[in-house]
Motif scaffolding. Sequence first.
Motif, PDB file in Angstrom:
ATOM      1  N   PRO A 148       1.724  -9.648  -0.643  1.00 18.95           N
ATOM      2  CA  PRO A 148       1.720  -8.277  -0.094  1.00 18.95           C
ATOM      3  C   PRO A 148       0.754  -8.173   1.095  1.00 18.95           C
ATOM      4  O   PRO A 148      -0.310  -8.816   1.105  1.00 18.95           O
ATOM      5  CB  PRO A 148       1.241  -7.429  -1.273  1.00 18.95           C
ATOM      6  N   LEU A 149       1.125  -7.364   2.066  1.00 14.99           N
ATOM      7  CA  LEU A 149       0.261  -7.093   3.214  1.00 14.99           C
ATOM      8  C   LEU A 149      -0.265  -5.666   3.055  1.00 14.99           C
ATOM      9  O   LEU A 149       0.505  -4.693   3.118  1.00 14.99           O
ATOM     10  CB  LEU A 149       1.038  -7.248   4.520  1.00 14.99           C
ATOM     11  N   VAL A 150      -1.564  -5.549   2.791  1.00 18.15           N
ATOM     12  CA  VAL A 150      -2.173  -4.243   2.525  1.00 18.15           C
ATOM     13  C   VAL A 150      -3.036  -3.862   3.724  1.00 18.15           C
ATOM     14  O   VAL A 150      -3.975  -4.597   4.079  1.00 18.15           O
ATOM     15  CB  VAL A 150      -3.036  -4.298   1.242  1.00 18.15           C
ATOM     16  N   PHE A 151      -2.672  -2.692   4.334  1.00 19.05           N
ATOM     17  CA  PHE A 151      -3.368  -2.267   5.542  1.00 19.05           C
ATOM     18  C   PHE A 151      -4.363  -1.152   5.218  1.00 19.05           C
ATOM     19  O   PHE A 151      -4.133  -0.303   4.348  1.00 19.05           O
ATOM     20  CB  PHE A 151      -2.368  -1.775   6.596  1.00 19.05           C
ATOM     21  N   ASP A 152      -5.474  -1.166   5.950  1.00 18.70           N
ATOM     22  CA  ASP A 152      -6.469  -0.096   5.894  1.00 18.70           C
ATOM     23  C   ASP A 152      -6.374   0.639   7.229  1.00 18.70           C
ATOM     24  O   ASP A 152      -6.668   0.066   8.282  1.00 18.70           O
ATOM     25  CB  ASP A 152      -7.854  -0.694   5.690  1.00 18.70           C
ATOM     26  N   ILE A 153      -5.933   1.905   7.186  1.00 17.57           N
ATOM     27  CA  ILE A 153      -5.664   2.644   8.417  1.00 17.57           C
ATOM     28  C   ILE A 153      -6.228   4.052   8.299  1.00 17.57           C
ATOM     29  O   ILE A 153      -6.198   4.665   7.216  1.00 17.57           O
ATOM     30  CB  ILE A 153      -4.147   2.661   8.703  1.00 17.57           C
TER      31      ILE A 153
END
Length: 575
Positions: free
Chosen positions: A535-540
């Motif tokens: 999974p690619l988990v982004f912090d935005i």
Amino acid sequence: MEKIIPSSCKVIIILLFFSFSVCSQVRMACNCESVTKGFVSQDGFANQDEIVSWVNFRFLPLFNEMAQKRHSKTPPIKGINVIPVFCVGGNGAVAKKCEKEKASLNGNPFLILYDDYFINKIEKNNALNVLFVLAHEMGHLLSNHYHNTIPVDVDYEAYLKKTVKGYKPVFISKDVETQKMTVRERHIEELTADAFAVWFLRMYYEKNKKDPNIAKKFDPDKINDVLPQIKSVFPSMFNQETTHPSCEQRTYFVKKLNDFDNWSQVSNFKKTLGGFASEFIDSTLTVLTQEEAKQMGLAVERAKEKTEGDALRIKGLDLFRKNYFEEAKVNLQASREIYTRLIFPEDSAKVTAELKEVEEILSVRSFMHFSILGNSSFANYQLKSEGQNINATNAIVGQLGLRLGRYSYDSPFGLEVDATYDLEAWQFDTYSNDRKSLERFKTSTITVQPKLTYRFLSFSKSNKIQGFVFSAGASWMKPIKFEYLNFQVPAQNLGIRLKPSWGFTVGIGFENINRKPTLNIWGLCRVAIVSSYQPLVFDISEPLPQNYSAAAWTVGLSASVGILPKFLIKRKLDN
């Protein structure tokens, strides 16, 4: 008192050093290299020059003259090196031919090596004894008998080939000049050398008998007494039934050769010395008592069994070098049984130590090991927003790292942890339906994958286990130097980060685990097809759309080879 103690210590140190030097010399092999480099030299016989003179300027011209009369095609021998050494052991003197080292011997490969103590002792009894020994060794050289021989019976060799599975002829070391022969052939060689000794002494007598001193010293009757005189000084020299006839046999043979009729045939070239020895060897057995003949027969049989033990040991060591440890163990155990039964304690001790090394390798149950790991994968990136797929490019990802694993020869299960780093930062773009780039994601990653492995369809040999391996486990990814670029809204380039995440990985491959304990890159190796979901988990800073998701699916090839020795080894309790 203060002065005495340091002096005593010095004396003790000197004695210890001297003892160590002597022990080191005793162990030195009497081979060509040791002789030519002076490793085994002695100070020499008091009459060393006289010995060299007898060999090269009195005896050798007789042989060259005889060869010329017989129109021999062999060129005359120019000289023989006569060297005092301490390595000839109980033989007293030996003959050698050192072709490879002849450059350091003035181009002369022929050597007679003698022990100074032996020559001095027999010379005091009768100077003719020394000349007989020298002439005997010359006979070996002139007849090409310069090998160290081991008693091997040809018929017994054939028997061993039938009864011992995988038996090969006795191993001949490249470092030791050795040839195989039967006990009978070895005895014929020794009698031939005795015949040469008689020939040299008798020919010198015939040419110089007008000189009363020479006539008295070299009288044929005195030649007949040489071997009994040597035996009276060194009786142990005649306890070598497998390589030498007994003193009584050799004395009988010398007397036969000295008989008028026999000597006439030999001196007139009607019969060769080797032919004479072959003809009369059987008659020499008549001088033995029944008990002596029995003892000789037992010695020969013992030598045959010893040869079988030697052959099994050599085969075992050869298998050990090739990493066939189970087969090596069987052969070494059989060899030890023979040595123990025949009471050869030194050989038994050596093979026991070698067997212990093999058993120690076979006792390993499981171990830890490091491997170098390389992956090359095809990555497919899947992004969704509001339930809609987002177009994204694919990438080729290359990784290099280390694997730490726990492996077992007994159990199919194993544990391992892979830690890899991208060889080059991977990137992918999102794009619109008209193929126009919208965003770019670029990063390098560190990936750690703890896994459980299961070996199946495997087959085990004495030196290795091979089989297919299935692996499954978790995958933790930490991004390094993440970069984000929004081509539509450049202001959103800041504030977006890729966070560490957990996924899973599976793989199937083929594995080879060798039992060899030393470093060998092929000792532990695996090739596998691997696949992972990350999974690619982004912090935005901006709130993400509902139902937004991103992940990377990879599939590719993985290869690993072992490095460094095994450690944290567990062994079987029964070993």
